[in-house]
Design an enzyme around this catalytic site. Structure first.
Site, short mmCIF file in Angstrom:
data_model
loop_
_atom_site.label_atom_id
_atom_site.label_comp_id
_atom_site.label_asym_id
_atom_site.label_seq_id
_atom_site.Cartn_x
_atom_site.Cartn_y
_atom_site.Cartn_z
N HIS A 93 0.81 -1.22 0.00
CA HIS A 93 0.00 0.00 0.00
C HIS A 93 0.85 1.27 0.00
O HIS A 93 0.37 2.34 -0.37
CB HIS A 93 -0.98 0.00 1.18
CG HIS A 93 -0.37 0.27 2.51
ND1 HIS A 93 -0.10 -0.73 3.42
CD2 HIS A 93 0.03 1.42 3.10
CE1 HIS A 93 0.43 -0.20 4.51
NE2 HIS A 93 0.52 1.10 4.33
N ASP A 123 -0.01 -7.59 1.34
CA ASP A 123 0.49 -6.23 1.56
C ASP A 123 2.01 -6.16 1.60
O ASP A 123 2.60 -5.54 2.49
CB ASP A 123 -0.11 -5.62 2.83
CG ASP A 123 -0.03 -4.09 2.82
OD1 ASP A 123 0.29 -3.53 1.76
OD2 ASP A 123 -0.27 -3.46 3.88
N SER A 200 4.66 2.16 8.13
CA SER A 200 4.32 1.06 7.22
C SER A 200 5.54 0.56 6.46
O SER A 200 6.26 1.33 5.84
CB SER A 200 3.28 1.50 6.20
OG SER A 200 2.07 1.80 6.83
#
Length: 352
Positions: A93, A123, A200
């Site tokens: 993402h 992901d 992230s």
């Protein structure tokens, strides 16, 4: 990545360790000399100094017409060196929809990068930068033997603040995390760290300095840390990353069915997955699986098991197919009207 969706803020995470004293242990009130470092602190400092050079800051943006649009479209996150060839692991993402990717190394050098592989279903993504004169990659551990309460640390770039360390413990194992595609990532590591957007893609590291996960998200209705973070387990990373480097994607086993929402099955008191439709020329159609008959108003087949294991949720169906792999024959347990039958179906690559 600096955004929040459906109460899930994207991140890379860790937790806080509490050291308890026995009731009979006297608590010293003597002042501690300024600058003194306890043994446990020294170990954490050493771990950070060894690991931090491999952690990078990722900047990704789509091509836009104006400078303002480019600034608004920029996504930032974290990542880490996987090998000496310049492959960097991050979250899918973080680089989703990006045409331009840049990587800032821990020493401040900026490198141009390109996305060589994506796996949105877990992901994960791999970026390639030019090799040469790069820090050593992180040593890779295993997530199979992790235990709740085990010390962990995370390094990332929350809110764009480079080289931020948080520490803590494994809060839980085998969690499930919904993705924007409607799938779920299984076997996620839960950790209690104060983690925020921008973490992230950063590494989750154990007390030996080994990679055990990739921080992915925090549960947070507000977008800030709520002490519940998630990381993709390193055993998944070890399986997926080599395929992304080699092929740019990972195979996605499928049988060619579209299932109705789980809430629909629950409203009808059905313990399984209702087949809404079957794709033409798919393995499911060839095996005789039936979807909803909208002309006659008849319910479609209900998938209740795969290879003898109960299936009640879409995530369980996906997980069972991925465990089987592409090109394998699986036994699909079907509830048709009031009869239970078993159909043999060969999986195909459904794409990512």
């Amino acid at each position: 990545m600096k955004r929040v969706m459906l109460g899930i803020a994207i991140f890379a995470g860790l937790t806080a360790v509490a050291i308890g004293l026995l009731p009979s242990t006297p608590i010293s009130t003597a002042p501690v000399a300024s600058g003194s470092i306890a043994a446990v602190e020294a170990e954490t400092i050493a771990l950070f100094r060894r690991s931090a050079p491999a952690v990078v800051h990722v900047f990704a943006q789509g091509q836009s017409l104006t400078y303002v649009e480019q600034a608004q479209s920029q996504q930032t996150g974290s990542g880490f060196l996987w090998d000496t060839a310049g492959h960097i692991v991050t979250n899918e993402h973080v680089v989703r929809g990006a045409d331009v990717v840049r990587v800032r190394l821990a020493d401040g050098r900026l490198r141009e990068g390109r996305v060589v592989g994506r796996a949105g279903q877990v992901d994960l993504a791999v970026i390639k930068i030019n090799g040469g004169d790069l820090p050593a990659p992180l040593p890779v551990g295993t997530s199979a033997s992790l235990a709740v309460g085990q010390f962990v640390m995370a390094i990332g770039n929350p809110f764009g603040l480079d080289q931020t360390l948080t520490t803590g413990v494994v809060s839980a194992l085998k969690r499930r995390l919904p993705t924007e595609s409607g799938r779920e990532i299984a076997d996620m590591i839960q950790t209690d760290a104060a983690i925020n957007p921008g973490n992230s893609g950063g590494p989750l590291i154990d007390g030996a300095g080994q990679l055990i996960g990739v921080a992915t998200a925090i549960y947070s209705p507000s977008g800030a840390s709520a002490g519940i973070g998630f990381a993709v387990p390193v055993d998944t990373v070890r399986r997926v990353v080599p395929m992304l480097i080699a092929d740019g994607r990972i195979p996605t086993p499928a049988i060619g069915v579209v299932v109705a929402p789980e809430a629909t099955a629950a409203r009808h008191g059905i313990d399984g997955l209702i087949v809404s439709s079957v794709l033409p020329n798919s393995p499911a159609q060839r095996a005789g699986i039936r979807g909803i008959d909208r002309v006659e108003g008849l319910l479609g087949d209900v998938i209740v098991s795969i290879d003898g294991k109960p299936v009640r949720r879409l995530a369980e169906l996906t997980e069972a197919l991925e465990a089987a792999g592409v090109g394998k024959i699986v036994a699909i347990g079907i509830l048709r009207r009031e009869n239970t039958i078993s159909l043999r179906v060969r999986t195909v690559d459904g794409g990512s």
